[in-house]
Design an enzyme around this catalytic site. Structure first.
Site, PDB file in Angstrom:
ATOM      1  N   ASP A 258       0.865  -1.124   0.173  1.00 19.62           N
ATOM      2  CA  ASP A 258      -0.058  -0.023   0.019  1.00 19.62           C
ATOM      3  C   ASP A 258       1.189   1.266  -0.074  1.00 19.62           C
ATOM      4  O   ASP A 258       1.391   1.654   1.183  1.00 19.62           O
ATOM      5  CB  ASP A 258      -0.727   0.205   1.188  1.00 19.62           C
TER       6      ASP A 258
ATOM      7  N   ASP B 279      -1.944   4.967  -6.008  1.00 15.92           N
ATOM      8  CA  ASP B 279      -2.177   4.328  -4.647  1.00 15.92           C
ATOM      9  C   ASP B 279      -2.275   2.760  -4.851  1.00 15.92           C
ATOM     10  O   ASP B 279      -3.250   2.304  -5.528  1.00 15.92           O
ATOM     11  CB  ASP B 279      -3.567   4.883  -3.943  1.00 15.92           C
TER      12      ASP B 279
END
Length: 588
Positions: A228, A435
């Site tokens: 992440d 992201d």
């Protein structure tokens, strides 16, 4: 000899034969010829000498690769039929012009040979660079798909620290004290080997997330973590005791008092500063709470333990890592943790994993990932050793958002040749966040509305909207089930994001083909993987998730403050020719 007889005429020349480019180990061959005519009518005689420098050849065995034989000096083998005649030495001694010609030909041959063998020289230079003690190394991680979980919602991370109700916190740590931990922190000037690379698997749908593993503790234990780039803190579900934890892929992390980070630590200040309650210097431990964009949350306490990183050659590097001991997870996060153990925070924050490694002098603060476009996973690396020297498209990494996201801004967006609005009529730019923790891509409401309107044309080309398919908000069906995006990609067009300028020629472009925004559902329909982002960052930001990052090597350079990408099959890093099996498993 008659005094009227003309002196002998001597002619000489040299032939230099280079090895073939695909096999430079054959060496080069130098052949010297001399022709001497002493009397008229005499047949010229030719004397030659051949010198060949052979490189040792590797020993092959049918049972598997063997170490190459050590270099051997070539033995001098006399050749009674070939002698260097005295006339050659006389030619070089008494004829400067021919001597210069010989030296010129030799110099030209050496330059040509050097250009042919330049890849070998470059490899040797790269090897020497890797051995420099003062150069930070890099780490390469495999990315693995997460096992399929029930589709309870769309995966979207972008975590942020929020205030906590400290009155409701439980006593976290039991009164057990483990053995003293030895500080195996790697000194900045200690040699670090190159990174490892392993085979991986994964996809956006139906599995949703990509993960890698880290080894923590003494003895080391394996934990699967979602990769992440939108999260600051790396955290692992832990038994402290646990209030609300998913089953996970591995046993919960079990901390001791020695593992708990004191509140006076600088990283505790970094984590608690954004919280409404601020930094608690008098607290005995460093508590945190992370709120994600999908309304999930994770509550825990900061811990410190040994992180073990495996190198490409099998060696290990051990260092102390600060991470979250997460004992209370809520919301959709519980379903995504069915086969993982936590999150690997890779943002620009000081508490993220790459930032911690960079401050210790182990790597340069560079993160890169590559996700395969047709399933299979990809790889993740930390450090700058795997940054290509050419072929990358770079854009500035901007600051200004409240969080440490990787973001830039676009000047224009097109679907095919049709322009899409970036926002209000007065909006000339749009912020973009990259992201890897989000499965799908999110557009600002005006941009999304224009895109959906542009896609209405596919209904007249053989595809029909299927409102009964709830996999994603917009799905189309064909006359027969669709097996691959390649079967219907000709109905759709490429999305183009322009950075730096609205002028096509001078702008930096990120092109997203249909494979970068479409998926095939279980019903055999094709669905749009770009969603309405009106509820994400108040609808003011475009978020590029995994679906649009596949098929590209994406690099976040926190040293030079830029983000780059280039097309790639993401099967392997260019630096390595083979893969290492997944830790604890056999070769796939």
């Amino acid at each position: 000899m008659d005094s009227d007889e003309a002196p002998p005429q001597v002619k000489g020349f040299v032939i230099i034969t280079l090895p073939p480019p695909d096999n430079p180990s054959l060496g080069k061959t130098i052949t010297a010829f001399t022709i001497s005519t002493n009397t008229a009518g005499t047949i010229p005689q030719t004397q030659t000498q051949t010198q060949t420098r052979q490189q040792p050849q590797p020993h092959h065995n049918n049972n598997g690769p063997q170490d190459p034989l050590p270099p051997q000096q070539p033995e001098s083998v006399p050749n009674p039929q070939v002698h260097l005649p005295p006339t050659v030495s006389r030619t070089f001694t008494f004829n400067p012009r021919k001597l210069l010609a010989f030296l010129g030909i030799s110099l030209f041959a050496l330059v040509l040979y050097g250009s042919v063998s330049s890849p070998i020289v470059q490899d040797l230079r790269d090897s020497e660079d890797d051995d420099k003690d003062d150069k930070p190394g890099s780490f390469l991680f495999p990315l693995y798909r997460k096992w399929r979980t029930p589709q309870k919602g769309l995966e979207l991370k972008l975590g942020s620290f929020v205030d906590m109700d400290k009155g409701n916190l439980v006593s976290l740590i039991e009164d057990e004290v483990g053995d003293p931990k030895t500080n195996n922190l790697l000194a900045p000037n200690k040699k670090v080997d190159s990174s490892s690379i392993l085979p991986v698997r994964g996809n956006v749908y139906p599995d949703g997330l990509y993960y890698t593993y880290i080894l923590v503790g003494d003895p080391p234990k394996r934990y699967f973590l979602d990769v992440d780039t939108g999260s600051d803190l790396t955290w692992i579900q832990c038994d402290a005791p646990c209030i609300s934890c998913a089953k996970g892929a591995n046993a919960l992390y079990k901390p001791t008092k020695d593992n708990i980070l004191p509140s006076k630590d600088s990283l505790c200040m970094e984590v608690q500063r954004p919280q409404a309650g601020g930094y608690c210097q008098s607290c005995g431990q460093c508590d945190y709470e992370i709120q994600y964009a999908d309304q999930s949350s994770s509550v825990g306490v900061l811990a410190r333990d040994e992180l073990h990183l495996v190198m490409e050659n099998g060696s290990w590097t051990n260092l102390n890592l600060v991470f979250g001991c997460a004992y209370d997870q809520q919301g959709l996060l519980l379903s995504t943790l069915a086969k993982t153990d936590g999150i690997l925070g890779l943002s620009r924050s000081r508490v993220s994993l790459p930032s911690q490694l960079a401050r210790k002098g182990i790597i340069k603060n560079v993160v890169g990932h590559c996700l395969t476009i047709d399933g299979g996973g990809g790889y993740l690396f930390l450090g700058d050793n795997f940054v290509p020297q050419w072929g990358m498209a770079w854009v500035p990494m901007l600051s200004g958002l409240s969080m440490d996201f990787y973001h830039s801004e676009i000047m224009k967006m097109n679907y095919g040749s049709r322009s899409l609005r970036l926002g209000d009529p007065d909006s000339s730019v749009a912020p973009v966040i990259i992201d890897s923790g989000s499965s799908y891509t999110y557009f600002k409401p005006p941009t999304y509305s224009d895109l959906v309107a542009s896609l209405e044309e596919v209904s007249g080309l053989g595809l029909i909207r299927d409102t009964s398919d709830l996999t994603l908000p917009i799905c189309w069906k064909a006359e027969s089930p669709i097996r691959s995006v390649k079967d219907v990609k000709h109905f759709f067009k490429t999305l183009t994001l322009q950075f730096g300028s609205t002028w096509w020629i001078v702008s930096t472009k990120l092109q997203i083909p249909p494979e970068g925004y479409l998926i095939i559902s279980d019903k055999g329909n094709v669905c749009l993987g770009i969603l309405d982002g009106s509820k994400v960052h108040d609808g003011s930001t475009i978020i590029l998730g995994d679906i649009s990052l596949r098929g590209k090597l994406v690099i976040y350079d926190n040293v030079k403050h830029k983000i780059g990408w280039q097309p790639s099959d993401c099967i392997r890093s260019r630096k390595f020719k083979s893969f290492r099996p997944f830790w604890g498993e056999g070769t796939l």
